[in-house]
Motif scaffolding. Structure first.
Motif: not given
Length: 623
Positions: A262-272
Motif C-alpha cells: 500500500t506504499e503508493l497510496l500511503e505516499r499519495t494520502f500523506d500529501t493531502f
C-alpha cells in the motif's frame, strides 16, 4: 445562373471570371500583393485575408462588379458588401466536422421580420470546393434533428455561389472537401487518403481559395446584464460551511505491479496535508478499486474466483505486450490478480484501523468493483453511489500534492460563481496553458481567452502564502536529485518568460492603483482550458452526474479515461458555438498562483517500485 431546387435562396453562377482573370487574381492573392495571410479558424488551419472599405473597393471592386453583372440576369440584387474574406482551404482545414451558420445571430431585418437584402457571394479559385450543408429543425447550432438529410454542393472553380434568404439564415455548413478541377469524377484525397501512384507532397499542396463578399448586417448589440448576473460575486456574507460538508475526495486505483504493497497510496494520502488539515482528516474519502480481467495460466485453468463469460482469455496486442501497458489496459495475470486482492484487504484494514485517529486514511471507505470499468466508469460508479456532497475532488492513486494548495479557497470561489464547474490543479504539462493554447489556436481565440481568465475575490489570499516568494514555494517538496532541481529551476525561468505570466503581470500593473498584490495578499488566477485533465481536480457533483455522464451525450467511454473523449468534444463545442459560449457549458479552469511551480506531481504508478521490488530486481540482474 442556376437556382438550387432543394435549397431556397441558393444560386450558382458558373464561369464568372475567365481563366486568365482568375489566374491573375489568385497570383496576386498568393503573392500577398495586397495583404499578408493571417492564420485563422478556431485551430489556425485556415489562412485568411480580410478587406473592407476603400481597400476592398480598390483591389476587388472589379470582381464584385462582374458578380453583380452575372446576378442581374436572375433578378438578385446585391448591394455593396460590408466585408471581403479570402480563405484558403486545404485538406487539413477540411478535417473539421462542425457545421456553422454564416452568422450566429440574425440580422436586424430578420429579427424585426422585415424584407432582408443580406447575402453572401462566394467566388471559388484554384480548385473546386465541396460545400456540405444541412438544415436543422430549429436555428440552433446544437440542434441535431434535420429537416432533410445533409447534402453537398459543388463550388465550381471561377464560379460563384450566392446565399440569400433561407439558404443564408436557416442552413448551416462548411467547406468539407477540395476537388481538383482537372480530375472530373475523382474522389478527393482528403476523404480517401493517398491514392496509388500519387505523391504525398503534391497532394499536400492541394488547395482552394474562396472570396466571400459579405453583405450581412451585424446583429443588434444585446444586453449583457443576464450574463453578468450569473458571474457576479455574492455581496452578502454567508456563514462559511465546513469543507467536510461540501467536498468528498475520490481516489481511483487499479492493479499495478507494486501490489500488494500500500506504499503508493500511503505516499499519495500523506500529501493531502498540503491541501489543509480539514481536507486531509475530516473530508469523506472514497477509494475506488477498479476490477480487472485475469489471464489464464499455461494449463488453461481459470483461477479467478468469478467465472469467465467468454471461453477465450483476453487478447493482448503488441501495444500492451509489456507489464505496465497490460495492467493499464485492465489485464492482470493470476499472480497480479492475487496481489491486487491482497492490496484491497490491506486497504480495508488500514482504513478501519485509522477511524477515530489523526490519520489521512480516517473517514475513508474502500469500494471494490467486481468487473473492470476503466477510470471513467469507476469514477462514475463512485459519483452515483458514494457521494453526498455538492463537490468532489478526484485524485488518481499516483498523483500527489507537491506544496500547500488552496483547496478550501477554490471551493469557496465555486460556491460564489456558478460559471466555475471544474478547477484543475496545475501539473507540469499544463503549467503554461495559455502558451499551449496560443500555439494551437487563432489570434482571435487567444485574445478572447485572455478576457475569460477569472480572478475571484476568494482567491485573493493573504499571509504571503502564494506567489513566487510565498510560503507555499518555501514548503514545497524538494526534488530528490541535483538534476531534477536544475530542471525545476529551468521550468521556473521558462514560466516567468511565458505569456501565461506576462498577462498576469500586465493585470497586476493595471490594478496597482487598487492595491492588487499588496500587504501580503496575492491574487490567484483561473485560466480557461479546453482540455479536461484527469489530473487532480475539483468538480461540481451535479455537473459530473447530470451533464458529463449523461448517457444521452455519450461523452465518456467505458474502459477509457474521461479526458480522452471529453476533451475533443469541448473543442468542437467551442468551434461550433464560439469560444465563450462553447466553453461555458463545461466551465473548466486551471488554477495558477503565478509562482512558476506546479501544485501536483506524478509518482507513475505503472512503473512504481517499492524497496522490495528494487531488491528483487537487483538480485535477478546479478544472477
Amino acid at each position: 445562373m442556376i437556382s438550387n431546387p432543394r435549397i431556397n435562396g441558393l444560386h450558382e453562377i458558373p464561369n464568372v471570371l475567365s481563366a486568365e482573370e482568375a489566374d491573375k487574381l489568385s497570383n496576386a492573392i498568393d503573392n500577398q500583393h495586397f495583404r499578408e495571410w493571417c492564420p485563422e479558424g478556431f485551430d489556425r488551419r485556415n489562412r485568411v485575408q480580410r478587406y473592407s472599405g476603400k481597400d476592398m473597393t480598390d483591389h476587388f471592386g472589379w470582381v464584385f462588379d462582374k458578380i453583380v453583372s452575372a446576378s442581374d440576369q436572375a433578378n438578385v440584387a446585391l448591394r455593396r458588401p460590408l466585408e471581403l474574406v479570402i480563405t484558403e482551404h486545404t485538406p487539413s482545414s477540411c478535417r473539421s466536422i462542425v457545421n456553422t451558420f454564416e452568422q450566429r445571430e440574425l440580422c436586424p431585418c430578420q429579427q424585426q421580420q422585415q424584407q432582408c437584402q443580406c447575402y453572401v457571394a462566394q467566388l471559388t479559385l484554384v480548385n473546386n470546393g465541396i460545400y456540405s450543408v444541412e438544415k436543422p429543425v430549429g436555428r440552433d447550432l446544437e440542434c441535431w434533428d434535420l429537416v432533410e438529410p445533409a447534402t453537398t454542393i459543388l463550388m465550381e472553380q471561377n464560379g460563384v455561389v450566392i446565399k440569400t434568404g433561407e439558404s443564408l439564415w436557416e442552413w448551416r455548413g462548411r467547406i468539407s472537401d477540395i476537388k481538383d478541377s482537372n480530375s472530373c469524377g475523382e474522389e478527393s484525397s482528403s476523404v480517401k487518403g493517398w491514392k496509388k501512384g500519387q505523391k504525398k507532397l503534391a497532394l499536400s499542396n492541394k488547395r482552394s481559395v474562396t472570396l466571400s463578399f459579405r453583405g450581412v448586417l451585424p446583429p443588434e448589440p444585446s444586453s449583457l446584464s443576464k450574463q453578468m448576473e450569473s458571474c457576479k460575486l455574492s455581496e452578502e456574507s454567508e456563514p462559511q460551511v465546513p469543507l467536510a460538508k461540501l467536498l468528498t475526495i475520490i481516489v481511483t486505483t487499479s492493479p499495478i505491479r507494486s501490489n500488494p504493497s500500500t506504499e503508493l497510496l500511503e505516499r499519495t494520502f500523506d500529501t493531502f496535508q498540503f491541501a489543509g488539515s480539514e481536507f486531509a482528516y475530516e473530508c469523506p474519502k472514497v477509494i475506488v478499486c477498479d476490477g480487472c480481467r485475469v489471464l489464464e495460466d499455461d494449463t488453461g485453468e481459470n483461477t479467478d474466483s468469478d467465472e469467465k463469460k467468454d471461453d477465450d482469455p483476453p487478447k493482448i496486442t503488441r501495444k500492451y505486450a509489456n507489464v505496465k501497458q497490460t495492467l493499464r489496459n485492465g489485464i492482470a495475470t493470476v499472480d497480479q490478480a492475487k496481489n491486487y486482492t491482497e492490496l484491497k484487504k490491506r486497504l480495508h484494514k488500514l482504513c478501519a484501523d485509522s477511524q477515530g485517529t489523526q490519520s489521512t486514511f480516517s473517514n475513508t471507505t474502500v469500494v471494490e468493483l467486481e468487473e473492470r470499468h476503466g477510470y471513467g466508469f469507476a469514477l462514475r460508479h463512485a459519483l452515483y453511489n458514494c457521494v453526498e456532497t455538492p463537490y468532489v475532488c478526484v485524485i488518481q492513486h499516483d498523483r500527489t500534492f507537491m506544496r500547500p494548495t488552496p483547496i478550501q479557497e477554490v471551493v469557496s470561489a465555486m460556491e460564489s460563481r456558478e460559471d466555475i464547474k471544474y478547477v484543475g490543479v496545475s501539473m507540469k504539462s499544463n503549467l503554461n496553458y495559455y502558451d499551449i493554447f496560443s500555439s494551437k489556436y487563432s489570434r482571435r481565440a487567444c485574445t478572447e481567452l485572455k478576457t475569460m481568465i477569472i480572478r475571484p475575490e476568494e482567491l485573493n489570499i493573504s499571509g504571503n502564502r502564494y506567489g513566487p516568494n510565498g510560503h507555499s514555494i518555501a514548503n514545497m517538496v524538494e526534488p530528490p536529485s541535483e538534476k531534477r532541481r536544475k530542471l525545476r529551476d529551468i521550468a521556473r525561468q521558462t514560466y516567468m518568460a511565458s505569456h501565461q505570466n506576462i498577462i498576469y503581470e500586465e493585470w497586476v500593473e493595471s490594478m496597482s492603483s487598487s492595491g492588487a498584490n499588496q500587504d501580503g495578499f496575492h491574487q490567484l488566477s483561473l485560466t480557461p482550458t479546453l482540455f479536461w485533465y484527469d489530473n487532480t481536480h475539483i468538480v461540481r457533483t451535479e455537473h459530473y452526474r447530470d451533464f458529463i455522464y449523461n448517457p444521452v451525450f455519450k461523452m465518456v467511454a467505458r474502459g477509457g479515461f474521461v479526458e480522452d473523449k471529453l476533451s475533443p468534444i469541448i473543442k468542437r463545442s467551442c468551434e461550433r458555438l464560439g469560444l465563450k459560449d462553447g466553453h461555458a457549458k463545461f466551465g473548466c479552469y486551471l488554477l495558477d498562483d503565478h509562482s512558476g511551480d506546479v501544485f501536483t506531481g506524478h509518482l507513475d504508478g505503472g512503473s512504481y517500485n517499492t524497496a522490495g521490488l528494487h531488491v528483487k530486481r537487483n538480485a535477478s540482474e546479478r544472477s
